[in-house]
Write an enzyme that holds these catalytic residues in place. Structure first.
Site, PDB file in Angstrom:
ATOM      1  N   ASN A 156      -4.908  93.756 -10.705  1.00 41.72           N
ATOM      2  CA  ASN A 156      -5.703  92.359 -10.852  1.00 41.72           C
ATOM      3  C   ASN A 156      -7.105  92.772 -10.928  1.00 41.72           C
ATOM      4  OD1 ASN A 156      -6.788  89.760 -10.768  1.00 41.72           O
ATOM      5  ND2 ASN A 156      -6.148  89.535  -8.847  1.00 41.72           N
TER       6      ASN A 156
ATOM      7  N   LYS B  54      -9.828  90.926 -11.161  1.00 45.76           N
ATOM      8  CA  LYS B  54     -10.626  89.847 -10.992  1.00 45.76           C
ATOM      9  C   LYS B  54     -11.681  89.599 -12.239  1.00 45.76           C
ATOM     10  CE  LYS B  54      -8.882  90.603  -6.562  1.00 45.76           C
ATOM     11  NZ  LYS B  54      -8.877  90.189  -4.804  1.00 45.76           N
TER      12      LYS B  54
ATOM     13  N   HIS C 116      -3.220  82.761  -6.463  1.00 47.24           N
ATOM     14  CA  HIS C 116      -4.075  83.823  -5.680  1.00 47.24           C
ATOM     15  C   HIS C 116      -5.021  82.891  -4.588  1.00 47.24           C
ATOM     16  CE1 HIS C 116      -6.838  87.013  -4.880  1.00 47.24           C
ATOM     17  NE2 HIS C 116      -5.989  88.040  -5.482  1.00 47.24           N
TER      18      HIS C 116
ATOM     19  N   GLU D 263      -7.825  83.591  -3.851  1.00 54.75           N
ATOM     20  CA  GLU D 263      -9.350  82.962  -4.024  1.00 54.75           C
ATOM     21  C   GLU D 263      -9.200  82.131  -4.955  1.00 54.75           C
ATOM     22  OE1 GLU D 263     -10.116  87.170  -6.057  1.00 54.75           O
ATOM     23  OE2 GLU D 263      -9.796  87.957  -3.957  1.00 54.75           O
TER      24      GLU D 263
ATOM     25  N   GLU E 254       0.518  88.188  -0.254  1.00 56.99           N
ATOM     26  CA  GLU E 254      -0.737  88.593  -0.099  1.00 56.99           C
ATOM     27  C   GLU E 254      -1.490  88.094   0.983  1.00 56.99           C
ATOM     28  OE1 GLU E 254      -2.509  90.499  -3.745  1.00 56.99           O
ATOM     29  OE2 GLU E 254      -3.051  88.494  -3.990  1.00 56.99           O
TER      30      GLU E 254
ATOM     31  N   GLY F 197      -9.133  92.855  -0.189  1.00 56.05           N
ATOM     32  CA  GLY F 197     -10.344  93.198  -0.438  1.00 56.05           C
ATOM     33  C   GLY F 197     -11.021  93.937   0.982  1.00 56.05           C
TER      34      GLY F 197
ATOM     35  N   SER G 284      -5.271  95.427  -0.313  1.00 58.24           N
ATOM     36  CA  SER G 284      -5.631  96.526   0.129  1.00 58.24           C
ATOM     37  C   SER G 284      -4.910  97.678  -0.071  1.00 58.24           C
ATOM     38  CB  SER G 284      -6.501  96.759   1.430  1.00 58.24           C
ATOM     39  OG  SER G 284      -7.547  95.784   1.589  1.00 58.24           O
TER      40      SER G 284
END
Ligand code: PGA
Length: 254
Positions: free
Chosen positions: A9, A11, A95, A97, A167, A173, A213
């Site tokens: 991904n 992003k 996701h 985000e 996730e 991240g 991560s």
């Protein structure tokens, strides 16, 4: 046997010049190593078509998002029909985000899943708890509620087109990956929910990825867990060498 899958991904990263080099490096890796696991790359929207041309048959592409609406006056949105029409087969939905920055609820995500499936796209459907929810020991309930709402109107036959990804938000991240034990516990719960709703066969055949991560140093231990079927990789997918090591780690456990 369920499929082992590694998804990159990207992003909102890489200008076209850098993106093209990375796509070509990944293509070279896949052409040389012919990995037995499925490799999917999710670059920014404008590169999807060109990524498909570069990859030919070795790697699939995914969009990072899709609109919940069919078509029409939704400036800036991209529909499932549009994605399908340029040869995209996979789409990341839900996701964290998108949930936090763009306020997507489980209900919006459920609608996105419905439109993606209606147009023949395969959703890579994300779930995961925040740090607060884990500290308060609400992580299992949170993920159960996410899964139940998102899959509310998904039938058994549609379930064959869905890839799930756990996730934990606190791991994305941050460099703080979940331990193999923490991830396995959640993956087992998710497979249990699928078993309740769809029965043993569908639960056993659904690929459940871990994301947060993952890197070339920890992928092997995570992928060795019985219910972890590969990874959804952010930062480490922006480097062909790291991404290749993670693909190799996944293939080891086929
Ligand atoms: P990360 O991102 O690997 O950089 O933690 C994972 C993701 O957001 O899918």
């Amino acid at each position: 046997m369920r499929r082992k899958i590694v998804v990159g991904n990207w992003k909102m990263n890489k200008t076209w010049e850098d993106a093209r080099s990375l796509l070509m490096e990944i293509n070279r890796f896949a052409s040389t190593h012919k990995p037995k696991c499925l490799v999917i790359v999710a670059p920014p929207y404008p590169y999807l078509d060109r990524a498909n041309d570069i990859f030919m048959h070795h790697v699939e592409v995914a969009a990072q998002n899709v609109s919940q609406f069919e078509k029409g006056a939704y400036t800036g949105e991209i529909s499932a029909e549009i994605l399908k029409s340029i040869g995209v087969k996979y789409v990341i939905i839900g996701h964290s985000e998108r949930r936090t920055i763009h306020h997507e609820t489980n209900e919006i995500i459920r609608d996105k899943v419905a439109t993606a499936l209606a147009h023949g796209l395969n959703p890579i459907l994300c779930c995961g708890e925040t740090l607060d929810q884990r500290v308060e020991e609400k992580h299992l309930d949170t993920v159960r509620a996410q899964i139940e709402t998102m899959l509310d109107s998904v039938s058994s036959s549609q379930m064959q087109n869905i890839i799930l990804a756990y996730e934990p938000v606190w791991a994305i991240g941050t460099g703080h990956t979940a331990s193999p034990h923490q991830a396995q516990e959640m993956h087992e719960l998710i497979r249990g929910i699928l078993k309740e709703k769809y029965g043993d066969r569908i639960a056993d055949e659904t690929t459940i990825l871990y994301g947060g991560s993952v890197n070339s140093g920890n992928a092997d231990d995570l992928f060795a867990m019985p219910d972890i079927d590969g990874g959804l990789i952010g930062g480490a997918s922006l480097n062909a060498g790291d991404f290749g090591s993670i693909i190799n780690a996944s293939c080891k456990h086929i």
